[in-house]
Design an enzyme around this catalytic site. Structure first.
Site, PDB file in Angstrom:
ATOM      1  N   ILE A  17     -13.114 -10.950   2.151  1.00  0.00           N
ATOM      2  CA  ILE A  17     -13.778 -12.257   2.056  1.00  0.00           C
ATOM      3  C   ILE A  17     -13.580 -13.019   3.367  1.00  0.00           C
ATOM      4  CG2 ILE A  17     -13.729 -14.472   0.782  1.00  0.00           C
ATOM      5  CD1 ILE A  17     -14.633 -11.988  -0.895  1.00  0.00           C
ATOM      6  N   LYS A  43       0.846  -1.215   0.000  1.00  0.00           N
ATOM      7  CA  LYS A  43       0.000   0.000   0.000  1.00  0.00           C
ATOM      8  C   LYS A  43       0.867   1.246   0.000  1.00  0.00           C
ATOM      9  CE  LYS A  43      -4.135  -2.147   1.764  1.00  0.00           C
ATOM     10  NZ  LYS A  43      -3.547  -3.388   2.332  1.00  0.00           N
ATOM     11  N   THR A  76      10.439   7.890  -3.664  1.00  0.00           N
ATOM     12  CA  THR A  76      10.384   6.820  -2.661  1.00  0.00           C
ATOM     13  C   THR A  76       9.571   5.648  -3.199  1.00  0.00           C
ATOM     14  OG1 THR A  76      10.470   8.557  -0.994  1.00  0.00           O
ATOM     15  CG2 THR A  76       9.916   6.350  -0.222  1.00  0.00           C
TER      16      THR A  76
HETATM   17  O1  3DU Z   1      -9.394 -10.190   6.322  1.00  0.00           O
HETATM   18  P1  3DU Z   1      -8.393 -11.226   5.892  1.00  0.00           P
HETATM   19  O2  3DU Z   1      -7.698 -11.906   7.009  1.00  0.00           O
HETATM   20  O3  3DU Z   1      -8.993 -12.209   4.901  1.00  0.00           O
HETATM   21  O4  3DU Z   1      -7.172 -10.480   5.115  1.00  0.00           O
HETATM   22  C1  3DU Z   1      -7.365  -9.589   4.067  1.00  0.00           C
HETATM   23  C2  3DU Z   1      -6.047  -9.107   3.540  1.00  0.00           C
HETATM   24  O5  3DU Z   1      -6.274  -8.134   2.520  1.00  0.00           O
HETATM   25  C3  3DU Z   1      -5.150  -8.411   4.550  1.00  0.00           C
HETATM   26  O6  3DU Z   1      -3.801  -8.635   4.166  1.00  0.00           O
HETATM   27  C4  3DU Z   1      -5.497  -6.953   4.404  1.00  0.00           C
HETATM   28  O7  3DU Z   1      -4.435  -6.115   4.788  1.00  0.00           O
HETATM   29  C5  3DU Z   1      -5.758  -6.854   2.921  1.00  0.00           C
HETATM   30  N1  3DU Z   1      -6.709  -5.805   2.515  1.00  0.00           N
HETATM   31  C6  3DU Z   1      -7.968  -5.724   3.039  1.00  0.00           C
HETATM   32  O8  3DU Z   1      -8.356  -6.547   3.854  1.00  0.00           O
HETATM   33  C7  3DU Z   1      -8.823  -4.699   2.603  1.00  0.00           C
HETATM   34  C8  3DU Z   1      -8.438  -3.816   1.669  1.00  0.00           C
HETATM   35  O9  3DU Z   1      -9.280  -2.903   1.256  1.00  0.00           O
HETATM   36  C9  3DU Z   1      -7.166  -3.932   1.150  1.00  0.00           C
HETATM   37  C10 3DU Z   1      -6.339  -4.950   1.588  1.00  0.00           C
END
Ligand code: 3DU
Length: 216
Positions: free
Chosen positions: A169, A62, A69
């Protein structure tokens, strides 16, 4: 890794050996691995190359800095074998262009909306502008929430031809089949897999839910 899967697994583990072990277990049945700061900070940048021995690695850094940079960060990921990189877009077209240029063949994905409630405070009101700007810069794809189907469809409709990756998800409430049905190309899941008693079983469950939608 396989093109037959639409699943990207977020390995947000702080123990590198566990991340490697999980990658070994599931890599044949997923599209890609995504890593983020929690793992990278502990393991160091070499983990990108180590995980790349199993296939595609997307670095979810991100990035949100000035062009110079951004360019240094991106080239670091590229030199260490990354397949893709995730950057913020709100820093503007010059910062985004620096990532895209430094990425070369690597895929660049821009965040245009997020999956947590705070996304509604600022970023969601400019998501369409961010998308338009990112498309002008020839972005490979965008990150759009798999748990906000209205936003996801808006991004899908405006972002014709773009690759859409969707987090949100599982633990964050999104359903993989719904996300694909509403425009995602790939779903991202972390905790629901790495905290599961049976990670490979969970991978298979998501793969089969998604393929029942795709193959209809
Ligand atoms: O919620 P989970 O554990 O399934 O992880 C989701 C991943 O995706 C995690 O690495 C988080 O930093 C990233 N992510 C989001 O969850 C939401 C976003 O909008 C962007 C990235």
């Amino acid at each position: 890794m396989t093109d037959n899967s639409r699943l990207i697994v977020a390995l947000d583990l702080k123990v590198p050996d566990k991340a490697m072990e999980l990658a070994r277990e599931i890599h044949r049945e997923i599209f890609a691995i995504k890593i983020n700061w929690p793992l990278l900070m502990v393991a160091g940048v070499g983990i990108i190359r180590e995980l790349s021995s199993y296939g595609r690695v997307i670095c979810d850094l991100k990035i949100a800095d000035i062009p110079n940079t951004n360019s240094l960060i991106t080239s670091n990921v590229k030199e260490n074998g990354g397949w893709g990189i995730i950057t913020h877009a709100f820093t503007g077209s010059d910062s985004l262009a620096a990532v895209i240029e430094a990425a070369g063949e690597m895929k660049v994905f821009a965040v245009v909306s997020m999956s947590h409630p705070g996304s509604d405070q600022f970023i969601n009101s400019v998501s369409m502008d961010l998308l338009e700007m990112a498309m002008k810069e020839k972005i490979s794809g965008v990150i759009a929430p798999g748990n906000d189907l209205v936003m996801l469809r808006r991004i899908r409709n405006a972002g014709k031809g773009l690759m859409i990756l969707s987090p949100g998800i599982g633990v964050q409430g999104g359903n993989p089949a719904d996300a694909i049905r509403n425009g995602s190309d790939y779903v991202i899941a972390g905790r629901s897999i790495y905290n599961s008693e049976d990670p490979l079983g969970e991978v298979r469950r998501i793969n089969s839910a998604v393929s029942s939608v795709i193959h209809r």
